[in-house]
Design an enzyme around this catalytic site. Structure first.
Site, PDB file in Angstrom:
ATOM      1  NE  ARG A  91     113.214  -8.823 -39.203  1.00  0.00           N
ATOM      2  CZ  ARG A  91     113.058  -9.570 -38.139  1.00  0.00           C
ATOM      3  NH1 ARG A  91     114.016 -10.398 -37.793  1.00  0.00           N
ATOM      4  NH2 ARG A  91     111.974  -9.492 -37.423  1.00  0.00           N
ATOM      5  NE  ARG A 100     109.590 -12.910 -39.606  1.00  0.00           N
ATOM      6  CZ  ARG A 100     109.306 -12.481 -38.383  1.00  0.00           C
ATOM      7  NH1 ARG A 100     110.209 -12.498 -37.457  1.00  0.00           N
ATOM      8  NH2 ARG A 100     108.094 -12.058 -38.085  1.00  0.00           N
ATOM      9  CG  ASP A 103     113.631 -13.905 -37.293  1.00  0.00           C
ATOM     10  OD1 ASP A 103     114.141 -12.970 -36.654  1.00  0.00           O
ATOM     11  OD2 ASP A 103     112.640 -14.550 -36.895  1.00  0.00           O
ATOM     12  CG  ASP A 105     115.215 -15.316 -33.437  1.00  0.00           C
ATOM     13  OD1 ASP A 105     115.190 -14.073 -33.382  1.00  0.00           O
ATOM     14  OD2 ASP A 105     114.312 -16.005 -33.929  1.00  0.00           O
TER      15      ASP A 105
END
Ligand code: ROI
Length: 171
Positions: A91, A100, A103, A105
């Site tokens: 990344r 991207r 990701d 989260d």
């Protein structure tokens, strides 16, 4: 801290998104890497969805999913481990709300609220993102936020990003 507290298991939900460099493979690889973390086990995986980008439209469609994990890491440690996986997968931040390759989260962590400069749990944008809410609800229909809000209700009020089931790794 006694041994029980050190080994305490937490339940966390992690959102995964990718729109670069073979997104379905990125997501599958990231889930395997999370499961290989010494203190973390993947308990459930949602289906993967394809969606229109939220943000700049001159980027590829996104692929998104969510997983449920059990972990003995505390939220900041889990964040560090996930950031390490993101970097390992290549990344590179290109632009704000841009494309991207992966990701990761932390969306929910037990029923806790975390408000740190670098980490907000529940994820700050959770209520505005159907590509986050839908896979979470696929894993657990009764999820609520620490403030009592019901995720099912949030999804009904959420802007639509044209979620579609993702079919094959060549999508
Ligand atoms: N849009 C979609 N559809 N899915 C994402 O995961 C996603 N992630 C982001 C931004 C760029 C805001 N848009 C997204 O970070």
């Amino acid at each position: 801290m006694n041994q029980t507290e050190i080994n305490a298991e937490n339940i966390a939900y992690i959102g995964l998104g990718s729109n670069l460099d073979a997104p379905l493979i990125q997501i599958t690889t990231a889930i395997k890497a999370i499961d290989l973390l010494p203190d973390t086990t993947v308990l459930a995986k949602a289906p993967i969805y394809k969606s229109k980008p939220l943000g700049p439209q001159d980027q590829p469609d996104f692929y998104n999913t969510a997983i449920k994990v059990s972990t003995s890491s505390h939220p900041e440690m889990l964040l560090k481990l996930l950031q390490h996986i993101e970097i390992t997968l290549g990344r590179v931040k290109k632009r704000h709300w841009g494309e991207r390759c992966i990701d990761l989260d932390i969306l929910l962590f037990n029923n806790e609220q975390v408000n740190l400069p670098h980490l907000t749990i529940p994820h700050a944008e959770i209520r505005n993102r159907d590509f986050v809410l839908k896979p979470l609800l696929d894993i657990c229909q009764d999820l609520t936020l620490p403030n009592g809000e019901v995720l099912r209700d949030l999804l009904q009020q959420c802007p639509c990003n044209n979620l579609q089931p993702a079919t094959s790794p060549t999508d």
